[in-house]
Design a protein around this motif. Structure first.
Motif, PDB file in Angstrom:
ATOM      1  N   SER A 161       0.854  -1.186   0.000  1.00 22.79           N
ATOM      2  CA  SER A 161       0.000   0.000   0.000  1.00 22.79           C
ATOM      3  C   SER A 161       0.891   1.238   0.000  1.00 22.79           C
ATOM      4  N   GLY A 162       0.418   2.310  -0.624  1.00 24.98           N
ATOM      5  CA  GLY A 162       1.198   3.539  -0.649  1.00 24.98           C
ATOM      6  C   GLY A 162       0.414   4.678  -1.266  1.00 24.98           C
ATOM      7  N   ASP A 163       0.839   5.922  -0.977  1.00 19.99           N
ATOM      8  CA  ASP A 163       0.100   7.074  -1.501  1.00 19.99           C
ATOM      9  C   ASP A 163       0.931   7.915  -2.457  1.00 19.99           C
ATOM     10  N   GLY A 164       2.051   7.361  -2.914  1.00 17.56           N
ATOM     11  CA  GLY A 164       2.871   8.125  -3.843  1.00 17.56           C
ATOM     12  C   GLY A 164       3.769   7.229  -4.667  1.00 17.56           C
ATOM     13  N   ALA A 165       4.453   7.849  -5.618  1.00 17.48           N
ATOM     14  CA  ALA A 165       5.371   7.123  -6.486  1.00 17.48           C
ATOM     15  C   ALA A 165       6.736   6.971  -5.827  1.00 17.48           C
ATOM     16  N   ASN A 166       7.496   6.014  -6.292  1.00 16.98           N
ATOM     17  CA  ASN A 166       8.859   5.807  -5.808  1.00 16.98           C
ATOM     18  C   ASN A 166       9.681   7.077  -6.049  1.00 16.98           C
ATOM     19  N   ASN A 177       0.925  -7.243  -5.499  1.00 20.39           N
ATOM     20  CA  ASN A 177      -0.362  -6.560  -5.619  1.00 20.39           C
ATOM     21  C   ASN A 177      -0.269  -5.182  -4.979  1.00 20.39           C
ATOM     22  N   GLY A 178      -1.148  -4.270  -5.387  1.00 19.69           N
ATOM     23  CA  GLY A 178      -1.037  -2.899  -4.912  1.00 19.69           C
ATOM     24  C   GLY A 178      -2.326  -2.314  -4.374  1.00 19.69           C
ATOM     25  N   LEU A 179      -2.163  -1.446  -3.383  1.00 22.75           N
ATOM     26  CA  LEU A 179      -3.270  -0.667  -2.823  1.00 22.75           C
ATOM     27  C   LEU A 179      -2.879   0.810  -2.881  1.00 22.75           C
ATOM     28  N   PRO A 180      -2.964   1.451  -4.058  1.00 24.67           N
ATOM     29  CA  PRO A 180      -2.640   2.877  -4.144  1.00 24.67           C
ATOM     30  C   PRO A 180      -3.700   3.714  -3.432  1.00 24.67           C
ATOM     31  N   ILE A 181      -3.253   4.568  -2.523  1.00 22.61           N
ATOM     32  CA  ILE A 181      -4.151   5.392  -1.720  1.00 22.61           C
ATOM     33  C   ILE A 181      -4.215   6.773  -2.363  1.00 22.61           C
ATOM     34  N   MET A 182      -5.400   7.141  -2.838  1.00 22.37           N
ATOM     35  CA  MET A 182      -5.570   8.372  -3.614  1.00 22.37           C
ATOM     36  C   MET A 182      -6.657   9.240  -2.985  1.00 22.37           C
ATOM     37  N   MET A 183      -6.631   9.348  -1.652  1.00 25.46           N
ATOM     38  CA  MET A 183      -7.707  10.035  -0.940  1.00 25.46           C
ATOM     39  C   MET A 183      -7.490  11.534  -0.839  1.00 25.46           C
ATOM     40  N   LYS A 184      -6.253  12.004  -1.086  1.00 27.58           N
ATOM     41  CA  LYS A 184      -5.951  13.426  -0.971  1.00 27.58           C
ATOM     42  C   LYS A 184      -5.253  13.915  -2.234  1.00 27.58           C
ATOM     43  N   PRO A 185      -5.981  13.981  -3.353  1.00 25.91           N
ATOM     44  CA  PRO A 185      -5.332  14.376  -4.605  1.00 25.91           C
ATOM     45  C   PRO A 185      -4.764  15.787  -4.537  1.00 25.91           C
ATOM     46  N   ASN A 186      -3.532  15.908  -5.061  1.00 27.32           N
ATOM     47  CA  ASN A 186      -2.867  17.213  -5.176  1.00 27.32           C
ATOM     48  C   ASN A 186      -2.720  17.933  -3.837  1.00 27.32           C
ATOM     49  N   SER A 187      -2.544  17.159  -2.752  1.00 29.17           N
ATOM     50  CA  SER A 187      -2.361  17.780  -1.443  1.00 29.17           C
ATOM     51  C   SER A 187      -0.907  18.182  -1.204  1.00 29.17           C
ATOM     52  N   SER A 188       0.012  17.679  -2.037  1.00 31.97           N
ATOM     53  CA  SER A 188       1.413  18.064  -1.927  1.00 31.97           C
ATOM     54  C   SER A 188       2.036  18.044  -3.308  1.00 31.97           C
ATOM     55  N   MET A 189       3.203  18.650  -3.413  1.00 34.58           N
ATOM     56  CA  MET A 189       3.877  18.732  -4.713  1.00 34.58           C
ATOM     57  C   MET A 189       4.398  17.377  -5.175  1.00 34.58           C
ATOM     58  N   MET A 190       4.418  16.384  -4.269  1.00 37.58           N
ATOM     59  CA  MET A 190       4.894  15.060  -4.644  1.00 37.58           C
ATOM     60  C   MET A 190       3.784  14.167  -5.182  1.00 37.58           C
ATOM     61  N   ASP A 191       2.539  14.622  -5.095  1.00 36.62           N
ATOM     62  CA  ASP A 191       1.422  13.812  -5.591  1.00 36.62           C
ATOM     63  C   ASP A 191       1.468  13.712  -7.110  1.00 36.62           C
ATOM     64  N   ILE A 192       0.986  12.593  -7.626  1.00 38.12           N
ATOM     65  CA  ILE A 192       0.876  12.432  -9.076  1.00 38.12           C
ATOM     66  C   ILE A 192      -0.558  12.055  -9.421  1.00 38.12           C
ATOM     67  N   ASP A 193      -0.950  12.448 -10.611  1.00 43.83           N
ATOM     68  CA  ASP A 193      -2.246  11.993 -11.111  1.00 43.83           C
ATOM     69  C   ASP A 193      -2.131  10.517 -11.492  1.00 43.83           C
ATOM     70  N   ASP A 194      -3.249   9.822 -11.440  1.00 42.19           N
ATOM     71  CA  ASP A 194      -3.304   8.431 -11.903  1.00 42.19           C
ATOM     72  C   ASP A 194      -2.299   7.532 -11.187  1.00 42.19           C
ATOM     73  N   LEU A 195      -2.265   7.630  -9.860  1.00 43.79           N
ATOM     74  CA  LEU A 195      -1.384   6.758  -9.096  1.00 43.79           C
ATOM     75  C   LEU A 195      -1.759   5.293  -9.304  1.00 43.79           C
TER      76      LEU A 195
END
Length: 292
Positions: free
Chosen positions: A177-182, A203-221
């Motif tokens: 599970s994770g909320d950002g890219a490597n 397998n993956g659990l991408p957490i996308m609950m806070k879109p664009n909340s920081s400069m490290m966020d990416i679209d389409d995680l």
């Protein structure tokens, strides 16, 4: 590279069939006779394998992102989600449907490439009592946070854990599970490919609950996880966009992993193409940030 991915209810909560209902369908199919009968399972039940090691149906490494971009409340929800999932009736039913009726599981938290902490070492789960013991250990450990996001570090660490696993099963799975890219450590695709060569499914659990909340966020995680992180037979992604659905998503994913099932109508064949999201996007964003 060719493998199949599974995107379960791409927008959690938007479907008329919630994730838990999807998991219940899997459990219902198991109970309804799509697996071997009890007599057949008793015949195939093995305490040890040919190497003399205890046999299980799956070796499962749960890897949870605790980088600073995941707030404390979200970390607690994840903890509760995993603890509740492994003691749930549906999870135990899926467990009991396997030929050995037990699994080996370890749970660790990760952030930077050199920052991984084991919360529960390899445990044998064979029923409610052992599941409750693991759930208690998960919940009793103090919550922490770390810097940076190294998915590759988590995968590499999981591979080392499998080497030390005192149990043996036909499937080895890393549940990330994770909320950002490597954005630190070696490229994620190299770690993924090394795991696949060892026969490990990711397998993956991408957490996308806070879109664009920081400069490290990416679209389409979720697409990044599909194209750059997961792999192996039956690999899948469960994308979480709604905080209220996080625990349900965790529960469903664990049930599917233990049951060794995929939902065929949601499988998207991977094709030979460039990733839809650049696999080095996290590193590039971090480099740009460092120059500001």
């Amino acid at each position: 590279m060719r493998f199949r991915t599974l995107r379960l209810l791409d927008r959690i909560g938007s479907s008329s069939v919630p994730l838990v209902a999807a998991a219940l369908l899997v459990v219902g199919a198991i109970a309804g006779g799509e697996v071997a009968s009890t007599a057949a399972r008793n015949l195939s039940y093995q305490l040890v394998n040919e190497d003399g090691l205890p046999s299980v149906d799956i070796e499962l490494a749960i890897a949870v992102d605790v980088s600073y971009s995941v707030d404390i409340d979200e970390l607690l929800v994840q903890r509760i989600g995993y603890a509740e999932a492994i003691v749930s009736k549906e999870f135990l039913q899926a467990l009991n449907a396997g030929p050995n009726r037990r699994l080996a599981v370890t749970y660790f938290e990760w952030s930077a490439s050199n920052d991984q902490k084991i919360i529960t070492r390899w445990r044998l789960i064979d029923g409610l009592e052992s599941a409750e013991a693991m759930a208690a250990e998960i919940m009793e450990t103090p919550v922490r946070q770390g810097s940076r996001t190294s998915i590759s570090g988590a995968i590499n660490f999981a591979m080392l854990l499998f080497d030390k696993d005192p149990y043996r099963g036909p499937r080895r799975v890393v549940d990330i599970s994770g909320d950002g890219a490597n954005n630190e450590g070696s490229p994620v695709t190299g770690a993924r490919d090394a795991a696949l060569e060892k026969g490990i499914t990711i397998n993956g659990l991408p957490i996308m609950m806070k879109p664009n909340s920081s400069m490290m966020d990416i679209d389409d995680l979720d697409l990044y996880y599909e194209d750059c992180v997961i792999g192996g037979p039956g690999s899948f992604v469960v994308a979480v966009r709604d905080r209220d659905q996080l625990k349900q998503a965790i529960r469903t994913k664990l049930i599917l992993e233990v049951a060794g099932r995929t939902m065929e109508h949601r499988i998207i064949p991977a094709v030979e193409r460039e990733p839809r999201v650049p696999c080095l996007i996290g590193e590039k964003i971090w480099q740009s940030r460092s120059r500001w």
